[in-house]
Design a protein around this motif. Sequence first.
Motif, PDB file in Angstrom:
ATOM      1  N   SER A 242       0.809  -1.220   0.000  1.00 39.04           N
ATOM      2  CA  SER A 242       0.000   0.000   0.000  1.00 39.04           C
ATOM      3  C   SER A 242       0.841   1.269   0.000  1.00 39.04           C
TER       4      SER A 242
ATOM      5  N   HIS B  83      -5.011  11.053   5.829  1.00 34.78           N
ATOM      6  CA  HIS B  83      -5.976  10.265   5.073  1.00 34.78           C
ATOM      7  C   HIS B  83      -5.640  10.413   3.591  1.00 34.78           C
TER       8      HIS B  83
ATOM      9  N   GLU C 195      -8.057   6.428   3.024  1.00 35.76           N
ATOM     10  CA  GLU C 195      -7.530   5.474   3.997  1.00 35.76           C
ATOM     11  C   GLU C 195      -6.508   6.153   4.897  1.00 35.76           C
ATOM     12  N   LYS C 196      -6.556   5.830   6.196  1.00 41.19           N
ATOM     13  CA  LYS C 196      -5.604   6.405   7.131  1.00 41.19           C
ATOM     14  C   LYS C 196      -4.234   5.788   6.902  1.00 41.19           C
ATOM     15  N   CYS C 197      -3.231   6.660   6.723  1.00 41.22           N
ATOM     16  CA  CYS C 197      -1.884   6.191   6.401  1.00 41.22           C
ATOM     17  C   CYS C 197      -0.854   6.794   7.346  1.00 41.22           C
TER      18      CYS C 197
ATOM     19  N   SER D 265      -0.343   2.290   4.311  1.00 42.93           N
ATOM     20  CA  SER D 265      -1.580   2.088   5.061  1.00 42.93           C
ATOM     21  C   SER D 265      -1.285   1.765   6.528  1.00 42.93           C
ATOM     22  N   GLU D 266      -2.008   2.421   7.429  1.00 43.72           N
ATOM     23  CA  GLU D 266      -1.825   2.161   8.860  1.00 43.72           C
ATOM     24  C   GLU D 266      -2.128   0.700   9.180  1.00 43.72           C
TER      25      GLU D 266
ATOM     26  N   GLU E 115      -1.811  -1.933   7.247  1.00 44.87           N
ATOM     27  CA  GLU E 115      -0.747  -2.824   6.791  1.00 44.87           C
ATOM     28  C   GLU E 115       0.487  -2.708   7.674  1.00 44.87           C
TER      29      GLU E 115
END
Length: 212
Positions: free
Chosen positions: A50, A96, A100-102, A120-121, A123
Amino acid sequence: EPYYNANIDIYMVSYVIPVYDGDSPVGVVGMDIDFAAFADIAASISVYESSGSALFSEDFSKIYYQKDGAFGSSASEEIQEVFNGGENATKLQFLHISGEKCVTYSTPLNNRMQLLTYASEAETKDHVDNIIVIGIAVFSIIFIAALMLSLKISNAMTKPLYDIMEATKQYAGGHWNAKIPCETEDEIGMLAKNIMIMADNTREYISQIRYM
């Protein structure tokens, strides 16, 4: 920062390097680099599936490169607020990206750009969890191996003493032919040999007395 060169229809980054003769400046050397080279390097950065990268202006007000349009057409208010005009660069931040929160990290470059990498948080948490599980497994294996080794060492030290004790019981009961199965060359081995020598001498002495 990148600029558009209409003559060759590409974006470029220019560098001017001063030339000195001793301590005296004598001129400058100019160098132009196709911005696509920077974009290709940024695009090659990948840690997770991600993950992605982007090139921003020094104050995060402009986007020069982004992977798959992750940040949209312009730097968002969230980016401006989180990085505070570049004051919070080189710090882990949460953004974001594409809904998706990263987890993000920015690195200032010498050409007054910011290289932003993200993943990605979810992952990254999975990755951390896997590391924890592997760490626990490795620790458990080391602990079990250390325990087995300590038991083996303990048994190697106590068994000869147990054999000596059993042999002395046999001698006390008059069984002078009992042997101590200890073949080591250390102090315990020498003790066992001396005890058996003493037992043999005692047996011979008793035999002599009986035939007197």
